[in-house]
Design an enzyme around this catalytic site. Structure first.
Site, short mmCIF file in Angstrom:
data_model
loop_
_atom_site.label_atom_id
_atom_site.label_comp_id
_atom_site.label_asym_id
_atom_site.label_seq_id
_atom_site.Cartn_x
_atom_site.Cartn_y
_atom_site.Cartn_z
N TYR A 141 -5.42 -5.24 0.53
CA TYR A 141 -5.42 -3.97 1.26
C TYR A 141 -5.63 -4.19 2.77
CZ TYR A 141 -5.70 -0.88 -2.85
OH TYR A 141 -5.45 -0.18 -4.00
N ASP A 223 -4.63 -10.44 -16.21
CA ASP A 223 -3.65 -9.95 -17.20
C ASP A 223 -4.32 -9.83 -18.57
OD1 ASP A 223 -3.85 -12.72 -17.04
OD2 ASP A 223 -1.71 -13.12 -17.25
N ASP A 247 -8.50 -1.61 -8.52
CA ASP A 247 -7.77 -0.34 -8.43
C ASP A 247 -6.96 -0.12 -9.70
OD1 ASP A 247 -6.60 1.98 -7.24
OD2 ASP A 247 -4.80 0.80 -6.83
N ASP A 251 -7.81 2.65 -13.18
CA ASP A 251 -6.92 3.70 -13.70
C ASP A 251 -6.71 3.48 -15.19
OD1 ASP A 251 -6.57 4.87 -11.17
OD2 ASP A 251 -4.41 5.17 -11.49
C1 IPM Z 1 -8.35 4.72 -5.41
C2 IPM Z 1 -7.02 5.12 -4.84
C3 IPM Z 1 -6.89 4.54 -3.44
C4 IPM Z 1 -6.93 3.04 -3.56
C5 IPM Z 1 -5.64 5.02 -2.67
C6 IPM Z 1 -5.58 6.52 -2.55
C7 IPM Z 1 -5.55 4.37 -1.31
O1 IPM Z 1 -5.99 4.73 -5.67
O2 IPM Z 1 -9.38 5.04 -4.81
O3 IPM Z 1 -8.37 4.11 -6.48
O4 IPM Z 1 -5.92 2.40 -3.85
O5 IPM Z 1 -8.01 2.47 -3.34
MG MG Z 2 -6.63 3.96 -7.53
#
Ligand code: IPM
Ligand code: MG
Length: 352
Positions: A141, A223, A247, A251
């Site tokens: 990032y 992975d 990240d 999710d």
């Molecule tokens: C998160 C989001 C952010 C990230 C985005 C919105 C930049 O996906 O907080 O997980 O990738 O960190």
């Molecule tokens: Mg995210």
């Protein structure tokens, strides 16, 4: 006690969920005799529209001088042009960097009453209680060089995955410290079979592990980790990993909890200002409808009370009220119900 909170509601459903979290904070303030003072500022797409920048210097300063920052969400189709100079997400990254919040804590718990909402079989979800510690201010990032150029007549794009030893060490030490208050197990996730940065990551994990012999350490390739999150999530306790892996994995992990709308996060660093935000995004498809699930943001305020203000009893009160609300069957649309954002917050406040 007195605390200053900077509010960054942001875009999409951000303002809707932050408004309800503030009502919960206000209830806590009156019940437990605290004073929370708020400064509300623009950040993200709304700030690009108003100020021409996703994060202004003034807003960053207002966050740096606060005791804590509560953020909703940023982004949306309006600002998605890939050639745009500024993007809502840039503001969020600059904020994380500007606050020095290098560790992002994302707890993943599954409420028994929501197990049917996860695509996983309930027996896989029994006992799931994971804390992902995501490195937040390094890696792909932020690494340089980064950008576009033309090389050998071809258009090229570059991102750099870079880590310094101290960046890995500080997040690793925090993971071990947190594990000590839990099941005493750290799973370090990397891609050490391919990436140099991951080999540094693993070496430091081993060193910090040796300094903390009471905590069990295991290494998993990213992975494999993504697969084990689905096939056997209950064996995980604290999972520590670099920015982008974290990240992606969080999710995925949110699917265990039934909805992304349920999950909170806390971003902590050395400076002392904590940044608190739900892990979900701005959800443009439902923005403005008043139906977003406010629980991720409300649980983020509980993390704020615990980590930034040291108000453990108040934090636990919010978490218990949320638990009870779910047990009693209150549901927003994402978890199969009809309650509005505000009604869900009302149900939680009722149980505080
Ligand atoms: C998160 C989001 C952010 C990230 C985005 C919105 C930049 O996906 O907080 O997980 O990738 O960190
Ligand atoms: Mg995210």
């Amino acid at each position: 006690m007195n605390f200053n909170i900077t509010l960054l509601p942001g875009d999409g459903i951000g303002p809707e969920v932050v408004a309800e979290a503030v009502r919960v904070l206000d209830f806590i303030a009156s019940k437990y005799k605290h004073t929370f003072e708020y400064k509300e500022r623009l950040m993200g797409g709304c700030s690009i529209d108003k100020h021409g920048s996703s994060l202004t210097d003034e807003t960053l300063a207002d966050c740096q001088s606060a005791d804590a920052v509560l953020l909703g969400a940023v982004g949306g189709p309006k600002w998605d042009d890939p050639t745009a100079k500024d993007r809502p997400e840039r503001g969020l990254l600059a904020l994380r960097k500007g606050l020095g919040v290098f560790a992002n804590l994302r707890p993943v718990k599954v409420h028994p009453a929501l197990m049917e909402w996860s695509p996983l079989k309930p027996e896989k979800l029994q006992g799931v209680d994971i804390l992902v510690v995501r490195e937040l201010t390094g890696g792909l990032y932020f690494g340089f060089p980064k950008g576009r150029d033309v090389k050998d007549g071809r258009e090229r794009a570059v991102d750099t995955l870079e880590y310094y030893d101290y960046e890995v060490r500080r997040v690793m030490e925090l993971a071990f410290k947190l594990a000590r208050g839990r099941k005493k197990k750290v799973t370090s996730v990397d891609k050490a079979n391919v990436l140099e940065s991951s080999r540094l990551w693993r070496q430091i994990a081993i060193k910090v592990g040796a300094e903390n012999p009471d905590v069990e350490l295991e290494h998993t390739l990213v992975d494999t980790a993504s697969m084990r999150l689905i096939t056997g999530p209950a064996w995980m306790d604290v999972v520590v990993t670099e920015n982008m892996f974290g990240d992606i994995l969080t999710d995925e992990a949110s699917v265990l909890a039934g909805s992304m709308g349920m999950l909170p996060s806390a971003s902590l660093g050395a400076s002392g200002v904590g940044l608190y935000e739900p892990i979900h995004g701005s959800a443009p498809d439902i923005a403005g409808k008043g139906i977003a699930n406010p629980i991720g943001t409300i649980l983020s305020t509980a993390m704020m009370l615990r980590h930034s203000f040291k108000l453990e009893a108040e934090a636990a009160a919010i978490e218990n009220a949320v638990d009870q609300t779910i047990t009693d069957g209150a549901r927003t649309a994402d978890i199969g119900g009809k309650l509005s954002t505000k009604q869900m917050a009302d149900e939680i406040i009722k149980r505080l």
